[in-house]
Design a protein around this motif. Structure first.
Motif, PDB file in Angstrom:
ATOM      1  N   THR A 190     -71.754 112.025  80.740  1.00  0.00           N
ATOM      2  CA  THR A 190     -70.822 112.963  80.110  1.00  0.00           C
ATOM      3  C   THR A 190     -71.558 113.868  79.122  1.00  0.00           C
ATOM      4  OG1 THR A 190     -70.266 111.424  78.319  1.00  0.00           O
ATOM      5  CG2 THR A 190     -68.918 111.338  80.327  1.00  0.00           C
ATOM      6  N   THR A 226     -71.941 124.610  81.231  1.00  0.00           N
ATOM      7  CA  THR A 226     -70.904 123.729  81.749  1.00  0.00           C
ATOM      8  C   THR A 226     -70.880 123.720  83.272  1.00  0.00           C
ATOM      9  OG1 THR A 226     -69.502 123.963  79.795  1.00  0.00           O
ATOM     10  CG2 THR A 226     -68.402 123.389  81.853  1.00  0.00           C
ATOM     11  N   ASP A 280     -69.840 114.963  84.134  1.00  0.00           N
ATOM     12  CA  ASP A 280     -68.518 115.288  83.607  1.00  0.00           C
ATOM     13  C   ASP A 280     -68.702 116.017  82.275  1.00  0.00           C
ATOM     14  OD1 ASP A 280     -67.040 114.131  85.688  1.00  0.00           O
ATOM     15  OD2 ASP A 280     -67.235 112.138  84.785  1.00  0.00           O
ATOM     16  N   THR A 300     -66.956 118.100  78.959  1.00  0.00           N
ATOM     17  CA  THR A 300     -65.822 118.507  78.135  1.00  0.00           C
ATOM     18  C   THR A 300     -66.278 119.682  77.291  1.00  0.00           C
ATOM     19  OG1 THR A 300     -64.937 116.254  78.025  1.00  0.00           O
ATOM     20  CG2 THR A 300     -64.139 117.834  76.387  1.00  0.00           C
ATOM     21  N   THR A 341     -63.335 119.464  81.676  1.00  0.00           N
ATOM     22  CA  THR A 341     -62.144 119.418  80.839  1.00  0.00           C
ATOM     23  C   THR A 341     -62.301 120.443  79.723  1.00  0.00           C
ATOM     24  OG1 THR A 341     -61.851 117.045  81.233  1.00  0.00           O
ATOM     25  CG2 THR A 341     -60.718 117.980  79.322  1.00  0.00           C
ATOM     26  N   GLU A 389     -60.893 121.916  76.132  1.00  0.00           N
ATOM     27  CA  GLU A 389     -60.073 121.654  74.955  1.00  0.00           C
ATOM     28  C   GLU A 389     -60.223 122.820  73.984  1.00  0.00           C
ATOM     29  OE1 GLU A 389     -60.222 117.858  73.132  1.00  0.00           O
ATOM     30  OE2 GLU A 389     -60.539 116.763  75.031  1.00  0.00           O
TER      31      GLU A 389
END
Length: 458
Positions: free
Chosen positions: A145, A159, A168, A170, A210, A212
């Motif tokens: 991650t 990213t 993965d 975020t 993901t 945010e």
């Protein structure tokens, strides 16, 4: 805007009719039609060791993608472009190609008319995005991650490359929308039809990402926590500070050009955005040009762009200067701002001192002053890095000239933390350079994580 009273007679919205505003903010360069793209592609010499490719910060294989367009394969051309620059669609719109790939085009050198590389890049990437398909497949999940802080060009590039390799990711951003400079800092007429968000949505289709938003480093998320919770961290923080300039900056009608452009980009109704009758923009870069042109497009009667050196020293390219001039912006050089004049708390003018370059090459004031009337002033004199949130257990991130210090692989002084884009010491105010930073960092992060996995497996 909060410091712009609607009651001020010379600063108001609705100066122009809706149809005039629509025309003024229309696409700066309408897209090429298929036949036009083929004709333009035919002009390419497909040079061996092509200088255009060497001039591209992301090393796009320009001769190859133009050849693919020439043979009727724009989708293949787009894949060639995006394999080197995943934000190739936006870069085709905002890159100063006139000082990069097109400047060194053999056609430019020989004839003064380069191949329209940027327009051909847009033609290809638009064709692919219109299919709704993503051209790359995600590798098998690695179980690793990564936290990416900043959803601007550097962060998005990093990213996507990491997600494509099976990690993965975020991605955190302090603003309400991802996109960074592309969403908030580009002139509206350069990226129409909400293209920045369309490109983000396209990029996210790789999977494993993901997003945010509304999460600021040092306020909502903290570097020490990110280092503990993720296997690696990439910082694409951009520049959040505004350089101070002169006395009177707090007067109503005096604005930071970057913040004003961001407001304009997020305004649903342009006719509601107040603009002055007489506008002065201070600066000589792309932001100054964008602010000046858009103020004129909103209906300002007089727009003056004032720069402290000569035109040849402006960061904005000659082409950008020409865009401003042809749209009614008056460019005045060798004027250094001294102070803002205000009445009843609102801007009424600005005093400049004339400058000259001495025999030692240094800029100096002459003592002679010039006053330009203005009811609205925009500062576009550059930004600085705010290191808030870059402290962590084990020490603060090392800075160089006020920005984050990195090595060639974009590693910072803190283990497991990389950085890129405008926030690093050698960062440039160009989307394409930030994209390359993100790509370089992603490759090094991947190599580091895979090396760790190999050691752990032994």
């Amino acid at each position: 805007m909060s410091d712009m009273p609607a009651s001020h007679p010379d600063v108001r919205g609705g100066r122009l009719a809706p149809e005039e505003l629509e025309a003024n903010f229309a696409d700066l360069h309408p897209a090429l039609e298929a036949h036009e793209a083929l004709v333009e592609a035919d002009r390419c010499y497909f040079c061996y060791d092509a200088p255009c490719m060497q001039a591209c910060p992301t090393s796009i294989d320009i001769p190859l993608f133009i050849r693919e367009i020439q043979t009727g394969n724009p989708i293949g051309a787009a894949k060639t472009i995006l394999s080197s620059n995943i934000l190739g669609g936006m870069c085709a719109r905002v890159c100063p190609t006139e000082t990069l790939c097109e400047e060194v085009c053999v056609r430019e050198v020989a004839e003064g008319k380069p191949v329209k590389i940027g327009m051909l890049q847009r033609y290809a990437t638009d064709a692919l995005m219109e299919t709704g398909e993503h051209p790359f497949r995600r590798s098998p999940a690695t179980g690793r991650t990564i936290a990416v802080v900043g959803a601007g060009p550097a962060g998005l590039s990093c990213t996507h490359r990491l997600a494509m390799k099976g990690h993965d990711v975020t991605i955190f951003d302090a603003r309400e929308k991802p996109g960074g400079l592309n969403e908030y800092g580009i002139a509206a007429y350069k990226a129409t039809d909400d293209f920045a968000q369309a490109e983000v949505e396209f990029l996210l289709k790789i999977g494993g990402i993901t997003v945010e938003t509304g999460k600021a480093l040092g306020r909502d998320i903290h570097l020490s926590d990110l280092r503990n919770d993720f296997d690696a961290v990439f910082l694409g923080l951009g520049l959040g500070g505004v350089n101070a300039l002169f006395d009177g900056e707090d007067a109503s009608g005096s604005h930071d050009a970057v913040a004003w452009i961001a407001d304009l980009r997020q305004t649903a109704e342009l006719s509601a955005l107040p603009v002055g009758r007489r506008v002065v923009v201070i600066g000589g870069g792309m932001t100054a040009i964008d602010a000046a042109v858009q103020a004129k497009a909103l209906g300002a009667e007089e727009v003056t762009l004032a720069y402290r050196r000569g035109r040849e020293a402006m960061n904005a390219s000659a082409y950008e200067q020409e865009v401003a001039a042809t749209r009614g912006v008056h460019i005045r050089c060798n004027l250094q701002p001294a102070r803002i004049l205000a009445e009843n708390g609102h801007v009424v003018g600005i005093v400049f001192e004339r400058t000259k370059v001495g025999s030692d090459g240094r800029l100096a004031g002459t003592g002679e002053t010039v006053t330009i009337e203005a009811d609205q002033v925009f500062k576009a004199i550059g930004q600085n890095f705010l290191p808030d949130g870059t402290q962590a257990e084990g020490g603060d991130i090392a800075l160089d000239r006020g920005r984050i210090q990195v090595d060639a692989a974009r590693r910072t002084s803190l283990p497991g933390v990389w950085a890129g884009g405008d926030c690093i010491a050698d960062g440039e105010d160009l989307t394409v350079v930030a994209v390359e930073d993100g790509k370089i960092a992603a490759e090094d992060i991947h190599a580091a994580l895979m090396a760790q996995a190999k050691v752990a497996a032994e």
